[in-house]
Enzyme design. Structure first.
Site, PDB file in Angstrom:
ATOM      1  N   GLY A  76       0.820  -1.193   0.000  1.00 30.29           N
ATOM      2  CA  GLY A  76       0.000   0.000   0.000  1.00 30.29           C
ATOM      3  C   GLY A  76       0.863   1.255   0.000  1.00 30.29           C
ATOM      4  O   GLY A  76       2.090   1.203   0.095  1.00 30.29           O
ATOM      5  N   THR A  94      -7.550   2.643 -11.017  1.00 29.84           N
ATOM      6  CA  THR A  94      -8.064   3.687 -11.914  1.00 29.84           C
ATOM      7  C   THR A  94      -8.855   4.734 -11.126  1.00 29.84           C
ATOM      8  O   THR A  94     -10.047   4.953 -11.354  1.00 29.84           O
ATOM      9  CB  THR A  94      -8.935   3.049 -13.008  1.00 29.84           C
ATOM     10  OG1 THR A  94      -9.844   2.114 -12.409  1.00 29.84           O
ATOM     11  CG2 THR A  94      -8.063   2.309 -14.013  1.00 29.84           C
ATOM     12  N   TRP A 149     -11.986   0.218  -3.556  1.00 27.28           N
ATOM     13  CA  TRP A 149     -11.377   0.689  -2.311  1.00 27.28           C
ATOM     14  C   TRP A 149     -12.370   1.633  -1.650  1.00 27.28           C
ATOM     15  O   TRP A 149     -12.664   2.673  -2.201  1.00 27.28           O
ATOM     16  CB  TRP A 149     -10.067   1.437  -2.584  1.00 27.28           C
ATOM     17  CG  TRP A 149      -9.447   1.939  -1.320  1.00 27.28           C
ATOM     18  CD1 TRP A 149      -9.708   3.122  -0.676  1.00 27.28           C
ATOM     19  CD2 TRP A 149      -8.480   1.258  -0.521  1.00 27.28           C
ATOM     20  NE1 TRP A 149      -8.977   3.219   0.477  1.00 27.28           N
ATOM     21  CE2 TRP A 149      -8.206   2.094   0.594  1.00 27.28           C
ATOM     22  CE3 TRP A 149      -7.833   0.034  -0.619  1.00 27.28           C
ATOM     23  CZ2 TRP A 149      -7.307   1.731   1.584  1.00 27.28           C
ATOM     24  CZ3 TRP A 149      -6.935  -0.311   0.368  1.00 27.28           C
ATOM     25  CH2 TRP A 149      -6.675   0.530   1.451  1.00 27.28           C
ATOM     26  N   ASP A 204      -7.904   8.370  -8.183  1.00 26.22           N
ATOM     27  CA  ASP A 204      -6.864   9.276  -7.659  1.00 26.22           C
ATOM     28  C   ASP A 204      -6.041   9.933  -8.761  1.00 26.22           C
ATOM     29  O   ASP A 204      -4.907  10.338  -8.520  1.00 26.22           O
ATOM     30  CB  ASP A 204      -5.915   8.552  -6.695  1.00 26.22           C
ATOM     31  CG  ASP A 204      -6.571   8.205  -5.384  1.00 26.22           C
ATOM     32  OD1 ASP A 204      -7.641   8.757  -5.100  1.00 26.22           O
ATOM     33  OD2 ASP A 204      -6.025   7.365  -4.659  1.00 26.22           O
ATOM     34  N   GLU A 217       3.680   0.506  -4.560  1.00 22.73           N
ATOM     35  CA  GLU A 217       3.481   1.836  -5.143  1.00 22.73           C
ATOM     36  C   GLU A 217       4.765   2.663  -5.045  1.00 22.73           C
ATOM     37  O   GLU A 217       4.946   3.365  -4.056  1.00 22.73           O
ATOM     38  CB  GLU A 217       2.311   2.528  -4.455  1.00 22.73           C
ATOM     39  CG  GLU A 217       1.003   1.747  -4.554  1.00 22.73           C
ATOM     40  CD  GLU A 217      -0.175   2.474  -3.926  1.00 22.73           C
ATOM     41  OE1 GLU A 217      -0.119   3.706  -3.740  1.00 22.73           O
ATOM     42  OE2 GLU A 217      -1.151   1.796  -3.600  1.00 22.73           O
TER      43      GLU A 217
END
Length: 612
Positions: free
Chosen positions: A344, A453, A592, A455, A386
């Site tokens: 994350g 897909t 999310w 933010d 990430e």
């Protein structure tokens, strides 16, 4: 791409670690004569290299009740207690003292209790004292050893209402007394042999069995591996979820400020409409997978009304917390698969080191996922890095091939019987994050990608321009080329990723600005709009009423209220996105995260209906 862990820090209940001068500890111990009627034994219940979990068990072996207890021991330099539960733990240098709480000091003859702690370092306790005297194991050994874990039980003679279980014996330095048989984490029998027939079960129902040994001193050892059993009979109808993946992230920390628990998936109706859950997040430390919040994960006790099964957790239950609730959820909804997600936004910094030794990383991850206490809970692993060879919270320079190499190591370690997936960037721009790593090559080792897909745009650009954070397609005036779902999916397909291995991402929240003077997208702003947990972010369940949608752009709703401008998905826009996903041949969708939805799960319903 800025979302992963949106709540920041959470308060961890049930932990007490106090540091007091040694003078304050004098007088805590009872007379040494009391120690002859009680024992204290120690077991290391979990070890993750740089830290561990320890458990002390105090037993009254006398004929009169104990009114209090105090356990003392020494740790070598470099080993310490970092948090504890069910006891007040204090220290003076390397000497540690644990004293009963106000509610667990009394111990009847023959009774025992345990307290535990998390520790750092690699040392073991020595010079154990109980109420000032020996712990009944000599001056330097804290009691006799706890028994080993029995073998994983095997199931046979399964009927509509019964199953026969058998397991290999545990070992102990002073002998095994009996075994506890646990069904779905709760004790159903105690037997002296190595087999048991469980009856009174429900037809067509999934159960999970483990076994735990007890030695002649009544010490219990670790539980065995778990065996899943489904009784015969019952309905054979497939779940009403179709053939597409419908996956939601469940956040570990949501049980605190958000007060969102596994049972909410049942009461909202969402559990019947999903196929997979990603439990977020495990941490990545020193290149290794670790459990993050152990209290929320497997120690938090649930009352009967909070529990999926309707049964309250007991203090000596081998597994509690979210993991046990997920076990109960899977028993109630056998079609659901659960993956443990590591990384994350907050925890991706450890992947660079993991990439230096992918095999060791994969081995550490499997050890966490297959921990005998919850091996039946998880059906696979999800990696949320990430971002490989690019910048997120920190910048990674591990190279173009590092993500592919890591993915290959995970598949090799976990094999074909586990799901191995990854949440990845949706930056479809030329030379962007998708181009920075070998996502095409890595896809051969993975079951699917959760393409994030969302933010794309938000108040991290404080002055705007306002734009939908989850645009499905490009549009005239979009602030950045390639920042939309269609371009990201097209780029991944062009790199050889099969469409069926791509899941479209949906955010159950909005992103917003304040100081906005125009309703249409593209306006200037002065900063982030107020949010419940974080400025610039708000759950759908709040926005649908506080700032209802006033228009749509690029397949996503937007709302203008007062001087605030928000963008978010609604049931209607989700329905359109699911139609697009089916037309693209995608494997399904993910979102999310659960707690952003309404109490009746209207966004999950929209995903389910749209993909069916």
């Amino acid at each position: 791409m800025r979302l992963r862990r949106r709540l920041g820090h959470r308060a961890i209940a049930g932990f007490t670690t106090l540091l007091l001068p040694f003078a304050a500890l004098v007088g805590l111990a009872s007379p040494a004569s009391a120690a002859t009627s009680a024992t204290a034994t120690y077991a290391k219940t979990q070890d993750w290299g740089s830290g561990f979990e320890g458990k002390w068990t105090v037993k009254n072996t006398g004929t009169t009740a104990l009114s209090s207890w105090t356990v003392e021991w020494d740790f070598p330099s470099g080993t310490s207690v970092t948090s504890a539960w069910d006891a007040d733990v204090t220290s003076s240098g390397t000497h540690w003292t644990a004293k009963n709480k106000s509610w667990n000091g009394t111990l009847a003859p023959g009774a025992s209790l345990s307290f535990g702690f998390n520790g750092s370092g690699t040392g073991s306790p020595a010079n154990c004292k109980l109420n000032g005297g020996s712990c009944d194991g000599g001056p330097t050994v804290p009691g006799d050893n706890a028994p080993s874990a029995p073998g994983k039980p095997t199931a046979s003679d399964v009927t509509n209402t019964s199953v026969k279980l058998a397991w290999s014996a545990a070992t102990d330095d002073k002998g095994i007394k009996n075994y506890d048989v646990l069904r779905d984490g709760a004790k159903v029998a105690t037997v002296t042999g190595t087999s048991y027939s469980d009856s009174g079960l429900t037809a067509g129902t999934d159960y999970s069995y483990t076994v735990q040994a007890r030695d002649t001193a009544d010490q219990t050892g670790p539980v065995s591996g778990a065996t899943a059993v489904r009784t015969t009979g019952g309905t054979t109808d497939p779940p009403p979820t179709g053939d597409k993946v419908k996956l939601g992230y469940f956040t570990e920390w949501g049980v605190y400020g958000r007060n969102y628990h596994v049972k909410n998936l049942v009461t909202s109706g969402s559990a019947a409409k999903i196929t997979h859950i990603n439990y977020a997040f495990g941490n990545v430390k020193n290149g290794q997978c670790t459990v993050d919040d152990t209290y929320a994960a497997y120690d938090k006790a649930y009352t009967a009304d909070q529990s999926v099964s309707g049964t309250a957790d007991s203090w000596d239950q081998p597994l509690r917390g979210n993991f046990n609730q997920l076990r109960q959820l899977k028993a109630k909804y056998p079609h659901i698969k659960v993956l443990y997600s590591f990384g994350g936004w907050t925890y991706s910094g450890g992947f660079g080191q993991a990439a230096q030794n992918p095999a060791a990383f994969a081995k550490s991850c499997k050890a966490v996922v297959e921990d005998p206490r919850w091996a039946d809970v998880f059906d696979g692993i999800d990696i949320d890095w990430e971002y490989p060879n690019a910048c997120g919270l920190s910048c990674d320079t591990s190279g173009f091939s590092s993500f592919k190499t890591l993915s290959q190591a995970l598949r090799t370690e976990f094999g074909s019987n586990y799901l191995v997936t990854a949440a990845i960037t949706a930056d479809g721009s030329s030379g962007g994050k998708i181009d920075a790593a070998d996502y095409g090559g890595a896809s051969a080792s993975l079951d699917w990608y959760n393409v994030m897909t969302y933010d794309y745009f938000g108040a991290f650009d404080a002055d705007g321009p306002t734009a939908p954070h989850s645009p499905l397609t490009s549009y005239s005036g979009i602030p950045a080329a390639g920042f939309n779902s269609a371009d990201a999916i097209a780029k991944l397909k062009s790199k050889g990723v099969p469409a069926k291995k791509l899941l479209l991402g949906i955010g159950f929240y909005g992103r917003g600005w304040t100081g906005v003077t125009q309703a249409a997208p593209g306006g200037a702003a002065t900063g982030a709009a107020p949010g419940t947990y974080e400025a610039g972010i708000e759950d759908y369940k709040i926005l649908k009423s506080s700032c209802p949608a006033t228009g749509t752009i690029a397949g996503t709703a937007y709302a203008y209220c007062g001087n605030n401008w928000w963008s978010y998905d609604t049931p209607a826009t989700i329905g359109s996105k699911m139609t697009w996903a089916k037309n693209q041949g995608l494997g399904g969708a993910f979102f999310w995260e659960f707690s952003g939805d309404t109490t009746n799960g209207e966004l999950v319903t929209a995903i389910n209906n749209g993909l069916n």
